[in-house]
Design an enzyme around this catalytic site. Structure first.
Site, mmCIF file in Angstrom:
data_model
loop_
_atom_site.group_PDB
_atom_site.id
_atom_site.type_symbol
_atom_site.label_atom_id
_atom_site.label_comp_id
_atom_site.label_asym_id
_atom_site.label_seq_id
_atom_site.Cartn_x
_atom_site.Cartn_y
_atom_site.Cartn_z
ATOM 1 N N SER A 89 -14.033 5.128 9.675
ATOM 2 C CA SER A 89 -13.426 6.465 9.773
ATOM 3 C C SER A 89 -14.135 7.534 8.950
ATOM 4 O O SER A 89 -13.740 8.709 9.001
ATOM 5 C CB SER A 89 -11.943 6.399 9.362
ATOM 6 O OG SER A 89 -11.184 5.825 10.401
ATOM 7 N N LYS A 143 -15.179 10.552 10.881
ATOM 8 C CA LYS A 143 -14.369 11.760 11.108
ATOM 9 C C LYS A 143 -14.851 12.959 10.290
ATOM 10 O O LYS A 143 -14.436 14.090 10.549
ATOM 11 C CB LYS A 143 -12.904 11.462 10.813
ATOM 12 C CG LYS A 143 -12.288 10.435 11.764
ATOM 13 C CD LYS A 143 -10.786 10.300 11.521
ATOM 14 C CE LYS A 143 -10.148 9.270 12.439
ATOM 15 N NZ LYS A 143 -10.343 7.888 11.977
ATOM 16 N N SER A 157 -6.464 10.284 8.203
ATOM 17 C CA SER A 157 -7.459 9.672 9.088
ATOM 18 C C SER A 157 -6.876 9.433 10.476
ATOM 19 O O SER A 157 -7.047 8.368 11.067
ATOM 20 C CB SER A 157 -7.970 8.354 8.495
ATOM 21 O OG SER A 157 -9.170 7.960 9.138
ATOM 22 N N LYS A 162 -13.307 11.151 2.017
ATOM 23 C CA LYS A 162 -12.837 10.566 3.280
ATOM 24 C C LYS A 162 -13.074 9.058 3.219
ATOM 25 O O LYS A 162 -14.164 8.604 2.862
ATOM 26 C CB LYS A 162 -13.598 11.162 4.472
ATOM 27 C CG LYS A 162 -13.155 10.580 5.812
ATOM 28 C CD LYS A 162 -11.753 11.055 6.169
ATOM 29 C CE LYS A 162 -11.193 10.280 7.354
ATOM 30 N NZ LYS A 162 -10.757 8.910 6.972
#
Length: 387
Positions: A165, A168, A225, A338
């Site tokens: 993820s 992203k 997320s 992130k």
């Protein structure tokens, strides 16, 4: 005119003939009659001469006026030509001094970016420390100094991984560069809901049919997320996930990362053709932190989505990486992050820190056995190499 005066002079000086053709003198009545005729003729000739003179004078005046008028017309024509030339010059000046096209507010640079090195090329060199600390358990780790563009420390930082993820971050960046209205809305579709569910993606919790603002989709993509937010964002921007992924790979080419990075989806779902190195991810995060909107999203700790029929009080979401690391000693402050997870890459994380001396760093790790272990690895790397 001279002829008229001469003729008139001769008429006035001719003596009247007082005799008949046979030589006999005129009678008084005949004389008066002839005299009267002569006077009338002289007066007529005089009047005619006066008229001729007046006509010539008037003609001369008219010619003079016409000459002045022609000169004025010529002068006006010259002036018009001059003005026309000046107009062309003015038009040229206006054209050359046109203001540049306004930059979209969603493409504005962040304040921090003024300190960053230019470009997206960093090499691991002999001066790069090898991360061999027993307290860093992630299989892959990297620390980059954004101010001078050097790799400070690395452990397999140039090996390809699946970014999970962390993908992203690029989803956020590409979307931010192509949106025009944060308050515009997109309706969550059944197809998106089915896709997220079937791939066991993390989600914000949006409902099918719910009308979501673009702003909520941006924050929903990063903080929890959300796969549902990322998919909605991709379809809103490009019409389909496939078209959006093409835009993502175009961005990798623009950044000069396409030789070692390639994405197949906007969420981070595992795919053999979905890969990048830790160095690539560090540069993707750098590009995102250079964008003011992305910087704001990545640095937000808590956010509540807009009120909708399905969620009257909105949905409160958090960036748990930032909230969990903020009380740890990293010799600075982690202001953006992130996380990611897929079985093949374990727990991953990319974070952006401003050290106590003002230096800017990015740390990326992959293949930790838990989300907390990922956070502690970042703490250890910042503590060791930025103090």
């Amino acid at each position: 005119m001279l002829y008229s005066f001469v003729g008139w002079y001769k008429i006035l000086n001719n003596k009247i003939n007082y005799r008949k053709r046979d030589g006999q003198r005129l009678t008084i009545s005949e004389y008066k009659k002839r005299r009267k005729v002569e006077i009338i003729r002289r007066l007529s000739l005089f009047s005619l001469s006066v008229v001729l003179v007046l006509v010539m004078i008037i003609s001369a005046v008219i010619n003079f006026k016409n000459t002045d008028k022609n000169e004025d017309t010529s002068a006006n024509a010259d002036e018009s030509v001059s003005m026309a030339s000046e107009t062309v010059i003015v038009d040229t000046i206006v054209e050359e001094s046109q203001e540049p096209e306004e930059i979209s507010p969603y493409k504005e640079k962040s304040l921090d970016s003024a300190s960053f090195f230019e470009g997206y090329k960093v090499e691991v060199s002999d001066s790069t420390d090898y991360i061999n600390s027993e307290n860093v358990l992630s299989t892959y780790a990297l620390l980059v100094n954004l101010d001078n563009g050097t790799a400070v420390a690395s452990k397999e930082g140039t090996v390809r991984i699946n970014p999970a993820s962390m993908t992203k971050i690029l989803t956020l960046l590409v979307a931010a560069e192509h949106i025009t209205d944060l308050d515009d809305t997109f309706e969550m579709t059944q197809e998106i809901g089915d896709f997220v569910y079937s791939h066991d993606c993390s989600a914000v919790g949006f409902s099918v049919g719910e009308k979501l603002t673009v702003r909520d989709l941006l924050y929903g993509t990063i903080l929890p997320s959300g796969g549902d937010a990322a998919m909605c964002l991709a379809e809103y921007v490009a019409g389909s996930q496939e078209a959006f992924v093409d835009m993502m790979n175009d961005k990798l080419t623009e950044l000069g990362l396409s030789d070692s990075a390639h994405f197949t989806n906007c969420i981070g779902i595992y795919n053999e053709d979905h890969y990048c190195t830790l160095m690539d991810m560090a540069m993707i995060l750098k590009a995102a932190e250079e964008n003011n909107l992305c910087h704001e999203v990545l640095s937000t700790r808590v956010y509540t989505t807009s009120n909708t029929v399905e969620h009257p009080e909105g949905i409160t979401i958090s960036n748990w990486f930032i909230r969990r690391i903020e009380d740890k000693d990293t010799h600075g402050e982690v202001v953006g992050a992130k996380t990611g997870f897929v079985v093949q890459s374990g727990c991953c994380g990319a974070s952006y820190q401003i050290s106590n001396d003002g230096t800017h760093y990015i740390c990326v790790t992959a293949d930790a056995w838990s989300s907390w272990r990922c956070i502690y690895d970042h703490v250890e790397i910042y503590d060791t190499y930025t103090s």
